[in-house]
Design a protein around this motif. Structure first.
Motif, PDB file in Angstrom:
ATOM      1  N   LEU A  90      -5.844 -87.716  -3.173  1.00  0.00           N
ATOM      2  CA  LEU A  90      -4.962 -88.477  -2.279  1.00  0.00           C
ATOM      3  C   LEU A  90      -5.431 -88.375  -0.826  1.00  0.00           C
ATOM      4  O   LEU A  90      -5.399 -89.357  -0.076  1.00  0.00           O
ATOM      5  CB  LEU A  90      -3.520 -87.965  -2.404  1.00  0.00           C
ATOM      6  CG  LEU A  90      -2.776 -88.336  -3.688  1.00  0.00           C
ATOM      7  CD1 LEU A  90      -1.433 -87.615  -3.754  1.00  0.00           C
ATOM      8  CD2 LEU A  90      -2.554 -89.850  -3.767  1.00  0.00           C
ATOM      9  N   PHE A  91      -5.875 -87.189  -0.423  1.00  0.00           N
ATOM     10  CA  PHE A  91      -6.382 -87.008   0.934  1.00  0.00           C
ATOM     11  C   PHE A  91      -7.663 -87.814   1.142  1.00  0.00           C
ATOM     12  O   PHE A  91      -7.880 -88.408   2.199  1.00  0.00           O
ATOM     13  CB  PHE A  91      -6.618 -85.523   1.232  1.00  0.00           C
ATOM     14  CG  PHE A  91      -5.410 -84.816   1.791  1.00  0.00           C
ATOM     15  CD1 PHE A  91      -5.356 -84.435   3.121  1.00  0.00           C
ATOM     16  CD2 PHE A  91      -4.311 -84.541   0.991  1.00  0.00           C
ATOM     17  CE1 PHE A  91      -4.255 -83.788   3.644  1.00  0.00           C
ATOM     18  CE2 PHE A  91      -3.193 -83.900   1.499  1.00  0.00           C
ATOM     19  CZ  PHE A  91      -3.165 -83.521   2.833  1.00  0.00           C
ATOM     20  N   LYS A  92      -8.533 -87.855   0.114  1.00  0.00           N
ATOM     21  CA  LYS A  92      -9.753 -88.661   0.215  1.00  0.00           C
ATOM     22  C   LYS A  92      -9.414 -90.142   0.346  1.00  0.00           C
ATOM     23  O   LYS A  92     -10.015 -90.865   1.151  1.00  0.00           O
ATOM     24  CB  LYS A  92     -10.630 -88.434  -1.017  1.00  0.00           C
ATOM     25  CG  LYS A  92     -11.346 -87.092  -1.054  1.00  0.00           C
ATOM     26  CD  LYS A  92     -12.190 -86.992  -2.320  1.00  0.00           C
ATOM     27  CE  LYS A  92     -12.954 -85.670  -2.369  1.00  0.00           C
ATOM     28  NZ  LYS A  92     -13.738 -85.544  -3.633  1.00  0.00           N
ATOM     29  N   ALA A  93      -8.452 -90.597  -0.468  1.00  0.00           N
ATOM     30  CA  ALA A  93      -8.031 -92.008  -0.395  1.00  0.00           C
ATOM     31  C   ALA A  93      -7.472 -92.332   0.981  1.00  0.00           C
ATOM     32  O   ALA A  93      -7.750 -93.401   1.555  1.00  0.00           O
ATOM     33  CB  ALA A  93      -6.985 -92.298  -1.473  1.00  0.00           C
ATOM     34  N   ALA A  94      -6.687 -91.413   1.521  1.00  0.00           N
ATOM     35  CA  ALA A  94      -6.120 -91.620   2.856  1.00  0.00           C
ATOM     36  C   ALA A  94      -7.225 -91.724   3.897  1.00  0.00           C
ATOM     37  O   ALA A  94      -7.187 -92.579   4.796  1.00  0.00           O
ATOM     38  CB  ALA A  94      -5.169 -90.478   3.202  1.00  0.00           C
ATOM     39  N   GLN A  95      -8.238 -90.863   3.775  1.00  0.00           N
ATOM     40  CA  GLN A  95      -9.359 -90.904   4.724  1.00  0.00           C
ATOM     41  C   GLN A  95     -10.117 -92.220   4.597  1.00  0.00           C
ATOM     42  O   GLN A  95     -10.477 -92.841   5.607  1.00  0.00           O
ATOM     43  CB  GLN A  95     -10.298 -89.720   4.483  1.00  0.00           C
ATOM     44  CG  GLN A  95     -11.397 -89.611   5.531  1.00  0.00           C
ATOM     45  CD  GLN A  95     -12.285 -88.402   5.308  1.00  0.00           C
ATOM     46  OE1 GLN A  95     -12.561 -88.029   4.166  1.00  0.00           O
ATOM     47  NE2 GLN A  95     -12.730 -87.777   6.387  1.00  0.00           N
ATOM     48  N   ASN A  96     -10.357 -92.667   3.367  1.00  0.00           N
ATOM     49  CA  ASN A  96     -11.068 -93.934   3.153  1.00  0.00           C
ATOM     50  C   ASN A  96     -10.270 -95.118   3.702  1.00  0.00           C
ATOM     51  O   ASN A  96     -10.849 -96.123   4.132  1.00  0.00           O
ATOM     52  CB  ASN A  96     -11.345 -94.144   1.662  1.00  0.00           C
ATOM     53  CG  ASN A  96     -12.380 -93.170   1.130  1.00  0.00           C
ATOM     54  OD1 ASN A  96     -13.223 -92.669   1.885  1.00  0.00           O
ATOM     55  ND2 ASN A  96     -12.332 -92.880  -0.165  1.00  0.00           N
ATOM     56  N   ASN A  97      -8.945 -94.994   3.686  1.00  0.00           N
ATOM     57  CA  ASN A  97      -8.075 -96.065   4.190  1.00  0.00           C
ATOM     58  C   ASN A  97      -7.765 -95.915   5.682  1.00  0.00           C
ATOM     59  O   ASN A  97      -6.888 -96.594   6.204  1.00  0.00           O
ATOM     60  CB  ASN A  97      -6.771 -96.103   3.387  1.00  0.00           C
ATOM     61  CG  ASN A  97      -6.992 -96.567   1.966  1.00  0.00           C
ATOM     62  OD1 ASN A  97      -7.887 -97.369   1.689  1.00  0.00           O
ATOM     63  ND2 ASN A  97      -6.181 -96.061   1.040  1.00  0.00           N
TER      64      ASN A  97
END
Length: 521
Positions: A90-97
């Motif tokens: 989820l943290f990776k997805a947030a960073q990508n977004n």
């Protein structure tokens, strides 16, 4: 002693701190502790208490006393390896977004935690603190419009202060975007500073484009409002401390006062009636529609002082002892909050004057509600009296003297001056009823007592009506006839005014409804 200090910072998705935090989410506690300086935004805040920088910061960097607990989240006290992996994704997805990452530190004075029974013999009641933290964090995020955010947190221990470190992200960012200036950053991701040759002060170094202009970039809003931080602290206190019963008792006593006002008609109390009627006249003079008679209505703002004075009079007349007890208990809590937060706080002012649920606004609205009812009744009485007078017209198809007299008497009992004057004239002339000068003067007297000028004028002619031949006296008969006509015209004008106002308000409601329908379509 300041019991709780809370601070929040943020970093953007491209910062080194964001990446480092992701790398160590699934590591064991000891590894996260050793590597924390690579992702922590709060080195200078660790150990912060009572506006002092303490040596615990150095202790932390040297790993001499610091202990780090397991991660916990909104739903879990402890995370399994699979759950850590999901959080990491989820943290990776947030960073990508391109979400920001917010880091919040809640720092407690251990003496405060001991005082409220959460920290005893150097053993922390983690369960209670986790439960309280969840409520406080979510209250802060709700205030920021971040209800969709995901967060992780852990406890950090040392000899003087216990901290809770929280990291928050939006997997799917929904926060408002703004244009921000860009600054040159050091390899560690921090903004580069250089000394101004003219002032000698350290200043941020702007990132310039090829034309020498500072680069601007659209980013999600990062900074939290101070009121959101205060919400976190106040929620934490209300969850942790055992003063809930006292707060519930205060709220209950305040509700009882307001309920009693709603159940008590002040217009039926001679001590209040004149002041209420004066307030009513001032409200009517503003031209504000009845449905907008509200304590916080802008057009009535200049009358707040009078409304508060009436509230004070009501409290001193009916609830003086209870109010003294309420103020005493609120001041007691306020002192405790000052001990917890530090500085001044306005708990007493908030409980008494908060626009939404303070005592005075709510009492004021209860008073205005009574005046709304009074105004509605007056409008209905005016309509009733007009209908009754039409029933006294022999040329009207609605001619019905018996029903007319019944309606007038009912309106008179409710204090309607028009009805009282009309009945007075009827008994004076013997029209539809048996002549009765005493009864006529009684109706005029009641009308005059309501401030009606016509009633006062008729009373001033009492000596004329007392002559034995007043019925045969041309001047007296003529005077009565003119008085009757004047009363009829006055009533007709008032009734037409009422009908026009009612029609206008209906038109306004229709326009408002059509506008709403148009916007929805």
């Amino acid at each position: 002693m300041v019991g709780i200090v809370a601070v929040t910072r943020f970093c953007t998705s491209g910062s080194k701190a964001f990446s480092e935090y992701i790398n160590y989410i699934d590591r064991d506690n000891a590894t996260r502790k050793d590597k924390m300086d690579q992702y922590n935004l709060f080195e200078e805040y660790l150990g912060y208490m009572e506006n002092e920088e303490k040596t615990v910061v150095d202790d932390y960097k040297n790993n001499t006393t610091e202990e780090v607990s397991a991660l916990f989240t909104r739903d879990k006290d402890h995370l399994s390896l699979d759950e850590k992996t999901k959080i990491k994704d989820l943290f990776k997805a947030a960073q990508n977004n391109e979400s920001n990452m917010w880091q919040t530190v809640i720092s407690f004075d251990n003496r405060y935690l001991e005082q409220i029974g959460v920290y005893k013999d150097k053993i922390l009641d983690e369960k209670k603190l986790i439960t309280s933290s969840r409520a406080a964090i979510d209250a802060m995020l709700h205030k920021e419009g971040l209800d969709n955010a995901v967060w992780t947190a852990s406890f950090h221990y040392n000899t003087d202060n216990i901290h809770i470190h929280i990291a928050t992200i939006e997997p799917t960012p929904m926060r408002e975007k703004k244009i921000y200036r860009e600054w040159v950053r050091n390899p560690d991701g921090r903004i580069k500073m250089q000394r101004n040759q003219d002032t000698g002060k350290l200043e941020k170094v702007p990132l310039l484009d090829e034309n020498g202009n500072q680069v601007l970039k659209e980013q999600y809003k990062g900074t939290f409002k101070q009121s959101s931080i205060e919400t976190l602290k106040s929620t934490m206190v209300s969850e942790l401390e055992t003063d809930k019963e006292q707060m519930i008792e205060i709220s209950s006593m305040l509700r009882d006062i307001i309920k009693d006002k709603k159940d008590t008609s002040l217009l039926n109390n001679d001590k209040f009636k004149e002041r209420l009627i004066n307030l009513y006249k001032e409200i009517k003079a503003t031209g504000t529609e009845r449905r907008y008679w509200n304590y916080n209505q802008k057009t009535l703002h200049h009358l707040k002082g009078e409304i508060d004075d009436l509230s004070d009079f009501f409290i001193s007349s009916y609830h003086q002892d209870e109010f003294k007890q309420i103020v005493s208990e609120i001041e007691d809590l306020q002192a405790k909050f000052a001990n917890t937060y530090g500085g001044n706080n306005s708990y007493l002012e908030n409980k008494l004057y908060n626009p939404k649920d303070g005592l005075y606004p709510r009492l004021g609205n209860a008073i205005l509600k009574e005046l709304q009812t009074y105004d509605r009744a007056r409008s209905n009485q005016l309509k009733t009296v007009s209908e009754a007078i039409e029933m006294l017209d022999k040329t009207s198809s609605k001619y019905d003297p018996k029903t007319a007299i019944f309606k007038l008497e009912k309106a008179s009992e409710m204090g309607n001056s028009f009805a009282q004057n009309r009945l007075g004239l009827m008994y004076l002339k013997g029209e539809f009823v048996k002549k009765d000068k005493v009864r006529a003067m009684n109706y005029f007297n009641r009308s005059a007592a309501n401030g009606n000028r016509f009633g006062s004028m008729m009373l001033s002619k009492k000596e004329v009506y007392s002559t034995k031949d007043y019925g045969r006296n041309y001047h007296v008969s003529r005077y009565i006839e003119r008085s009757t006509n004047r009363l009829r015209r006055n009533l007709e004008q008032n009734y037409e005014s009422w009908k026009n106002k009612a029609a206008y308000e209906e038109l306004q409601r229709d326009i408002s409804k059509r506008t709403d329908d148009y916007e929805l379509s």
